[in-house]
Design an enzyme around this catalytic site. Structure first.
Site, PDB file in Angstrom:
ATOM      1  N   HIS A 159       0.837  -1.222   0.000  1.00 36.98           N
ATOM      2  CA  HIS A 159       0.000   0.000   0.000  1.00 36.98           C
ATOM      3  C   HIS A 159       0.867   1.265   0.000  1.00 36.98           C
ATOM      4  O   HIS A 159       0.424   2.323   0.459  1.00 36.98           O
ATOM      5  CB  HIS A 159      -0.935   0.041   1.216  1.00 36.98           C
ATOM      6  CG  HIS A 159      -1.697  -1.231   1.442  1.00 36.98           C
ATOM      7  ND1 HIS A 159      -2.962  -1.448   0.941  1.00 36.98           N
ATOM      8  CD2 HIS A 159      -1.347  -2.371   2.083  1.00 36.98           C
ATOM      9  CE1 HIS A 159      -3.374  -2.661   1.290  1.00 36.98           C
ATOM     10  NE2 HIS A 159      -2.398  -3.247   1.975  1.00 36.98           N
ATOM     11  N   LYS A 286      16.387  22.040 -10.713  1.00 34.98           N
ATOM     12  CA  LYS A 286      15.701  20.797 -11.047  1.00 34.98           C
ATOM     13  C   LYS A 286      16.568  19.765 -11.751  1.00 34.98           C
ATOM     14  O   LYS A 286      17.414  20.082 -12.565  1.00 34.98           O
ATOM     15  CB  LYS A 286      14.504  21.096 -11.954  1.00 34.98           C
ATOM     16  CG  LYS A 286      13.394  21.827 -11.247  1.00 34.98           C
ATOM     17  CD  LYS A 286      12.548  20.905 -10.417  1.00 34.98           C
ATOM     18  CE  LYS A 286      11.546  20.219 -11.323  1.00 34.98           C
ATOM     19  NZ  LYS A 286      10.626  19.403 -10.583  1.00 34.98           N
ATOM     20  N   GLU A 293       9.897   8.790 -16.802  1.00 38.72           N
ATOM     21  CA  GLU A 293       8.518   9.269 -16.980  1.00 38.72           C
ATOM     22  C   GLU A 293       8.020   8.988 -18.397  1.00 38.72           C
ATOM     23  O   GLU A 293       6.890   8.551 -18.616  1.00 38.72           O
ATOM     24  CB  GLU A 293       8.437  10.771 -16.706  1.00 38.72           C
ATOM     25  CG  GLU A 293       8.749  11.157 -15.283  1.00 38.72           C
ATOM     26  CD  GLU A 293       8.970  12.656 -15.163  1.00 38.72           C
ATOM     27  OE1 GLU A 293       8.009  13.405 -15.335  1.00 38.72           O
ATOM     28  OE2 GLU A 293      10.121  13.071 -14.915  1.00 38.72           O
TER      29      GLU A 293
END
Ligand code: ARG
Length: 471
Positions: A159, A286, A293
Site C-alpha cells: 500500500h 531541477k 517518466e
C-alpha cells in the site's frame, strides 16, 4: 488519377483519385519489410524453377534483379512511390522494369495475401529475437546491480506504506523475474510466427505443383501452415507479439514509477545519472527523471496498439480483408516503443547511483520489525493474537513519543511486558529481521544468494537459446 499502371489494370477503366491512392497505400508503413520481401521472393522463384513452373534462366534473372533492388534499398537509393501502394508492388515493379518479362513471372502461384503474411511473419520473427536480446541485456544489468549491492537493506512496502525490510537485491530481482517471463512470452510470439503461409495464394491454394516445404526450409520456417484460408487471414502471431510487448511495457512502467519515486528528495534511495535526467528551463535546481517518466507514458500507446489490433480483427470474415493492412502500423510501433524503452531502462539501471545509507535509514523507521517482535513473543509461548496486541500498544506509545523500535533499550523492553527477555532487542535489529526470512524465495541473505544463482542460470539458458536461433 495517376498514370501508374496497376497490376490489375486489365479489368479497370478508371483508377482511384490521387487522394484515394494515398489513402489506400501502406508503403510508408510496410517498406520496413523490404528485406523480408526480397528474401521471400528469392526463395519463391527458386522453388518455381525447381518445380519446372518457370525456367531456371528466368529464376536466375529474377534473383540477380532482386539482388540489385536489395542493394539500392539498403543504400538508400531506392525511390519509394506511393502509386506502388505497398512494398510488395514497389519491389515487383522495379524488378520488372529492370529485367522485363522474367519479372512478370515471379508472382506465379502467389498472391499478395500470402506474400504479406509471409513478410510480416519473417519480420515478427526477427523483431522478437531482437527484443529478447534487449530484454536479456536489461536482465543482465539488474542482476549486476543486485549482486553489487547484495546485503543493502531497504524498506519493503505494501500500500506504499512501510511494511517489512527487504534486501535491495531482492527488490531488483523481482523485476528480473518479470523480465524473464517477458522472454517466455516473446519466445511464444516467435514460435507463433514461425509458420510458413506462402503457397496459400489468395485464399484457396494454387493449381501449380508447388513445394512449400522447400520454401519453408529455405526461409527457416519450422512448419508449413495447414489451411490456406486460415493462413492468409491469421494475425494471431501479431497479437501474441503485441501482447508480449504490452506486458513488457507494463513491467517497465512499474519499474519507472519506482525509479521516479526513489529519486525524489522524499525517498532519496537513488540518484539518477545526469545522462538520464533533464533540467528545467525555469527552475535552476531541477533534475528530472524524464526518461523514466517518458517510458511510463509510452506504455499507454503500446496498450493502444494491442487494443487497436484486437478490435481491427474482431468481426472479420474469412479470408483476407483490406482491414488487415492496418495490422502493421500498431505492431511496429509496439516493437519500436518496447525496444527503445528496454534500452533506456538498461541505461538508467546501469548508471544510477544507489544511496545505501538512505535506504538503510528508511528501513530503520516505520516499525518494520513489529512482526518479528510479535513472533518473538510467540516464541515465549504467548498466543499470536496477544503478542500482536502487546506490540501494537508498544508501537502506539513509541509513536506518541516520536521514537521507534530500534530506540528501545533492553530495560525498556523488559519493563514493557514481562514476556520480553533481554534478547528482545535482537528481534528488532533490522539486519536480523531480513536475515530471518529464510524461506525459499524470501528476502533472507542466503535465500537471495540462492536466487541470484538461479537468476544467473536462467539468463544463461535464454542467452544460449538466442544464439542457437542465430546460428
Ligand atoms: N498492403 C496489403 C496489406 O498490407 C498487402 C495485401 C494486399 N492484398 C490485397 N488483396 N489487396 O495487407
Amino acid at each position: 488519377m495517376t498514370d501508374a499502371k496497376k497490376p490489375w489494370g486489365g479489368r479497370f477503366e478508371k483508377s482511384p483519385s490521387a487522394f484515394l491512392e494515398e489513402y489506400g497505400a501502406s508503403l510508408m508503413v510496410d517498406r520496413r519489410m523490404w528485406a523480408q520481401d526480397i528474401k521471400g521472393s528469392v526463395a519463391h522463384a527458386r522453388m518455381l524453377a525447381k518445380q519446372g513452373i518457370i525456367a531456371q534462366a528466368d529464376a536466375d534473372e529474377i534473383e540477380s534483379g532482386l539482388a540489385e533492388v536489395y542493394t539500392s534499398i539498403r543504400d538508400g537509393e531506392f525511390e519509394f512511390r506511393i502509386a506502388d501502394e505497398d512494398i510488395h508492388m514497389a519491389i515487383e515493379r522495379t524488378l520488372t522494369e529492370k529485367i522485363g518479362t522474367a519479372g512478370g513471372r515471379l508472382h506465379t502461384a502467389r498472391s499478395r495475401n500470402d506474400q504479406v503474411a509471409l513478410d510480416t511473419r519473417m519480420y515478427s520473427k526477427d523483431a522478437s529475437l531482437e527484443l529478447i536480446g534487449f530484454i536479456n541485456a536489461l536482465r543482465a544489468s539488474l542482476l549486476h546491480v543486485a549482486q553489487e549491492h547484495h546485503g543493502v537493506v531497504m524498506p519493503g512496502y505494501t500500500h506504499l506504506q512501510k511494511a517489512q525490510p527487504v534486501l535491495f537485491s531482492h527488490h531488483l530481482l523481482a523485476y528480473y523475474w518479470m523480465l524473464t517471463r517477458d522472454v517466455t512470452r516473446m519466445r511464444h510470439a516467435y514460435e507463433a510466427a514461425d509458420v510458413l503461409p506462402l503457397g496459400s495464394a489468395a485464399l484457396a491454394g494454387t493449381t501449380f505443383d508447388i513445394d512449400r516445404q522447400f520454401v519453408a526450409d529455405a526461409l527457416g520456417f519450422s512448419v508449413v501452415s495447414p489451411n490456406s484460408m486460415d493462413s492468409v487471414s491469421d494475425r494471431d502471431f501479431l497479437l501474441d507479439l503485441a501482447y508480449a510487448c504490452t506486458v513488457g511495457m507494463v513491467h517497465l512502467s512499474r519499474l519507472c514509477e519506482e525509479l521516479i519515486l526513489w529519486s525524489s528528495e522524499e525517498f532519496g534511495f537513488i540518484t539518477m545519472d545526469d545522462s538520464y535526467s533533464t533540467g528545467s528551463s525555469i527552475m535552476p535546481q531541477k533534475k528530472n527523471p524524464d526518461f523514466a517518466e517518458l517510458t511510463r507514458g509510452k506504455t499507454g500507446r503500446v496498450v493502444g496498439d494491442l487494443t487497436g489490433l484486437l478490435v481491427m480483427l474482431k468481426g472479420l470474415p474469412l479470408a483476407y480483408n483490406k482491414d488487415m493492412q492496418e495490422d502493421k502500423e500498431g505492431v511496429f510501433d509496439a516493437i519500436d516503443t518496447f525496444s527503445n524503452g528496454l534500452r533506456a531502462m538498461e541505461g538508467m539501471i546501469s548508471t544510477m547511483h544507489v544511496n545505501t545509507e538512505t535506504m538503510l535509514a528508511g528501513a530503520q523507521g516505520g516499525f518494520m520489525a513489529a512482526t518479528d517482535l510479535a513472533d518473538y513473543l510467540v516464541g515465549t509461548g504467548m498466543p499470536f493474537r496477544d503478542a500482536h496486541e502487546v506490540v501494537g500498544r508498544l508501537v502506539l506509545k513509541l509513536e506518541r513519543e516520536g521514537r521507534t523500535l530500534q530506540d528501545m533499550s533492553t530495560q525498556e523492553f523488559v519493563d514493557a511486558d514481562e514476556a520480553f527477555g533481554a534478547d528482545a532487542i535482537e528481534a528488532v535489529d533490522i539486519y536480523g529481521v531480513v536475515a530471518r526470512r529464510v524461506s525459499e524465495g524470501g528476502t533472507g541473505n542466503d535465500a537471495v544468494l540462492d536466487q541470484l544463482v538461479a537468476a544467473r542460470d536462467a539468463l544463461a539458458v535464454d542467452v544460449a537459446w538466442i544464439e542457437s536461433q542465430h546460428s
